[in-house]
Design an enzyme around this catalytic site. Structure first.
Site, PDB file in Angstrom:
ATOM      1  N   ASP A  29     -29.928 -50.493   8.367  1.00 51.10           N
ATOM      2  CA  ASP A  29     -29.624 -51.682   7.613  1.00 51.10           C
ATOM      3  C   ASP A  29     -29.962 -53.423   8.319  1.00 51.10           C
ATOM      4  OD1 ASP A  29     -26.975 -49.944   8.959  1.00 51.10           O
ATOM      5  OD2 ASP A  29     -26.786 -51.554  10.823  1.00 51.10           O
ATOM      6  N   GLN A  45     -33.187 -51.835  10.653  1.00 52.71           N
ATOM      7  CA  GLN A  45     -33.427 -50.597  11.180  1.00 52.71           C
ATOM      8  C   GLN A  45     -34.157 -49.075  10.401  1.00 52.71           C
ATOM      9  OE1 GLN A  45     -30.886 -48.607  13.850  1.00 52.71           O
ATOM     10  NE2 GLN A  45     -31.604 -50.562  13.726  1.00 52.71           N
ATOM     11  N   SER A  86     -29.164 -51.804  16.056  1.00 55.45           N
ATOM     12  CA  SER A  86     -28.313 -53.406  14.490  1.00 55.45           C
ATOM     13  C   SER A  86     -28.672 -54.441  15.525  1.00 55.45           C
ATOM     14  CB  SER A  86     -28.392 -53.128  13.916  1.00 55.45           C
ATOM     15  OG  SER A  86     -28.625 -52.139  13.052  1.00 55.45           O
ATOM     16  N   ARG A 158     -22.020 -51.952  20.226  1.00 57.65           N
ATOM     17  CA  ARG A 158     -23.176 -52.078  19.457  1.00 57.65           C
ATOM     18  C   ARG A 158     -23.252 -53.267  18.623  1.00 57.65           C
ATOM     19  NH1 ARG A 158     -22.289 -46.882  17.923  1.00 57.65           N
ATOM     20  NH2 ARG A 158     -21.759 -46.908  15.573  1.00 57.65           N
ATOM     21  N   GLU A 211     -18.680 -51.812  12.029  1.00 54.47           N
ATOM     22  CA  GLU A 211     -20.016 -51.708  12.525  1.00 54.47           C
ATOM     23  C   GLU A 211     -20.756 -53.157  11.818  1.00 54.47           C
ATOM     24  OE1 GLU A 211     -22.013 -47.314  12.600  1.00 54.47           O
ATOM     25  OE2 GLU A 211     -21.556 -47.679  11.014  1.00 54.47           O
ATOM     26  N   TRP A 298     -23.860 -44.057   3.515  1.00 57.20           N
ATOM     27  CA  TRP A 298     -23.830 -42.955   4.525  1.00 57.20           C
ATOM     28  C   TRP A 298     -23.328 -41.790   3.958  1.00 57.20           C
ATOM     29  CZ3 TRP A 298     -27.008 -43.127   7.702  1.00 57.20           C
ATOM     30  CH2 TRP A 298     -27.754 -44.439   8.815  1.00 57.20           C
TER      31      TRP A 298
HETATM   32  C1  FRU Z   1     -24.281 -49.172  10.758  1.00 59.26           C
HETATM   33  C2  FRU Z   1     -25.591 -48.378  11.854  1.00 59.26           C
HETATM   34  C3  FRU Z   1     -25.138 -49.613  12.801  1.00 59.26           C
HETATM   35  C4  FRU Z   1     -26.290 -49.003  14.561  1.00 59.26           C
HETATM   36  C5  FRU Z   1     -27.321 -48.565  13.110  1.00 59.26           C
HETATM   37  C6  FRU Z   1     -28.204 -47.650  14.094  1.00 59.26           C
HETATM   38  O1  FRU Z   1     -25.234 -48.872   9.693  1.00 59.26           O
HETATM   39  O2  FRU Z   1     -24.527 -47.070  12.419  1.00 59.26           O
HETATM   40  O3  FRU Z   1     -24.011 -49.312  13.744  1.00 59.26           O
HETATM   41  O4  FRU Z   1     -26.101 -50.436  15.118  1.00 59.26           O
HETATM   42  O5  FRU Z   1     -26.641 -48.375  12.367  1.00 59.26           O
HETATM   43  O6  FRU Z   1     -29.307 -47.432  12.271  1.00 59.26           O
END
Ligand code: FRU
Length: 497
Positions: A29, A45, A86, A158, A211, A298
């Site tokens: 992300d 990330q 994130s 989150r 998310e 994903w």
């Molecule tokens: C989305 C996610 C977020 C999390 C991050 C972890 O792709 O799963 O929810 O903060 O990636 O890498």
């Protein structure tokens, strides 16, 4: 060194020139997107130690033109018992947090999710929101001593996005209870203490966990460029349940009074392709919001054939509103790198006429006959190794496909844009790769033009493995990865039975 200047190696065969990529590690992300003092900061990330998801930390890159990016050291590193998930960055210009230097121009504050390990002494297995601050314009960061600042004792809380709400004079945070399919809103005066404000749910977004939310104000643009009506847009990613399968991003237009978000329309895909996730906007932007997404999915991100680096960001896009017979709708315009080689296509399918070259662009010329049902277009010499852009229109009322072929060798590597008998357009990338790739995720969601439309405007950007297609001036965007490798590019149009 910029990512576009990196030396070429086998690993760089697929590396795009204008899409942000990590130098030699894993990325997911976009995080902490902020325009600050004329510099676009993209944190992301990042696993600083490998090519798969792990050791989540915030990587960092900067740009002044949104097309070339300079890699910087990891900004927020993980530790043994805490990963840095994130979040977002805002400029605390009034230093209401007190985390700036006295007399300074106010700190940048990063809000992120502390993902604590199961053996953490105080917060085992918990996800809670935390802060880091920077007093040198984002170059170095300090973790706040009072972390976490927002803890619901939850294992799936989150992705905080913080924004300023002018009318109520308060800061707002949106974050998800991911497995509960719920958006939680909080408000704050000092950016440190957060009060619960409301919870938003939507019954039809139930295809996967929620998310990376974002809440942003969007405007209609009049012909003279001034702002017309406005709306709020909630941007939300779901995994799976994306528009093209696997993970994907949705938008919902609505109203926001500083406390509560109320949907005024049904969720719409932000992108019809398989490769746009966790898209969020830059803070610090005065005009139309600029959104950036993770150009991966994903469902197969760990199998993209680019290691040691993995994943790109989409091109940035500006967001605005357009009036349609069905009401206000979101429009996205790709931020296209200046000087990108552009080829104007004649209207397709034929009868084709030679296109009139436009200043600064190449033009494809009249077709050579391949038989009644297929026409090949004479493109200026193009190699898939160099980024390029094709612009034109496709008839909406003639079933046909436009085939972009890369290389002369068999089996052909072909990307197909198809307009079906119902006038809907899909992109098929099943044959676009040198090696088999994500076969079950080959087709995009359909783009359905308006009833009266005779043609669909297409603007296709191919930047090695990153393909983005803007349709009808931004009514839809399709992002998809392909892995064809280099080769001469040819184009043909085929009638469909
Ligand atoms: C989305 C996610 C977020 C999390 C991050 C972890 O792709 O799963 O929810 O903060 O990636 O890498």
């Amino acid at each position: 060194m910029t990512t576009t200047d990196l030396p070429r190696s086998r690993a760089d065969l697929h590396r795009p020139r204008f899409h942000l990529t990590p130098e030699s590690t894993w990325m997911n992300d976009p995080n902490g997107l902020v325009l600050h003092e004329g510099t676009w900061h993209a944190f992301f990330q990042n696993n600083p130690h490998g090519s798969l998801w792990d050791n989540m930390s915030w990587g960092h890159a900067v740009s002044t033109d949104l097309a070339t990016w300079t890699a910087l050291p990891v900004a927020l590193p993980c530790s043994e018992q805490e990963m840095i998930f994130s979040g977002s960055v805002v400029h605390d210009a009034q230093n209401v947090s007190g985390l700036g230097t006295p007399g300074g121009s106010g700190p940048l504050l990063a809000f992120y999710t502390s993902a604590y390990s199961p053996d953490h002494p105080e917060h085992p297995g918990i996800q809670a929101q935390s802060i880091a601050s920077s007093t040198d314009d984002g170059m170095t960061w300090e973790f706040y001593a009072g972390n976490p600042v927002l803890d619901r004792s939850s294992a799936n809380f989150r992705d905080p996005k913080v924004l300023w709400h002018e009318e109520s004079g308060r800061w707002v945070m949106v974050a998800v209870e991911a497995t509960d399919y719920a958006l939680h809103l909080f408000t704050s005066q000092d950016l440190l203490r957060w009060e619960p404000a409301s919870v938003f749910r939507h019954p039809s977004l139930d295809g996967g966990i929620w998310e990376c939310p974002d809440l942003v104000r969007v405007h209609e643009r009049r012909a003279d460029g001034t702002a017309g009506r406005e709306s709020w847009a909630l941007i939300l990613s779901t995994n799976p349940g994306g528009p093209a399968g696997g993970s994907g991003t949705w938008t919902i237009l609505g109203d926001f009074d500083g406390i509560r978000f109320t949907a005024s329309a049904e969720p719409q895909p932000l992108d019809l392709g398989p490769d746009c996730y966790a898209a969020v906007t830059f803070s610090g932007v005065d005009g139309d919001p600029v959104v950036l997404g993770w150009m991966n999915n994903w469902a197969y991100a760990d199998r993209t054939p680019t290691a040691p680096w993995r994943s790109a960001m989409t091109l940035p896009r500006t967001l605005l509103l357009e009036e349609r017979p069905t009401g206000l709708a979101l429009v996205q315009r790709l931020v296209v790198p200046e000087g990108l080689r552009t080829i104007e296509l004649p209207p397709l399918p034929g009868p084709l006429t030679a296109a009139v070259p436009t200043a600064g662009t190449d033009a494809a010329s009249a077709p050579s006959a391949l038989g009644a049902a297929a026409q090949s277009l004479q493109l200026p010499a193009l190699d898939a190794d160099e980024p390029f852009r094709l612009r034109g229109t496709l008839a909406a009322d003639v079933p046909h496909r436009l085939v972009l072929r890369i290389g002369a060798d068999a089996p052909a590597r072909e990307l197909v844009i198809e307009v079906g008998a119902d006038g809907a357009l899909i992109v098929d990338r099943s044959a676009a790769h040198a090696e088999p790739f994500a076969a079950e995720h080959s087709l995009t969601a359909p783009y359905v033009p308006a009833d009266e439309q005779a043609e669909i405007a297409v603007d296709l950007i191919v930047d090695r493995s990153c393909v983005e297609l803007e349709l009808d001036g931004g009514r839809a965007v399709v992002s998809a990865q392909i892995f064809p490798g280099p080769g001469a590019v040819t184009l043909r149009s085929e009638a469909l039975d």
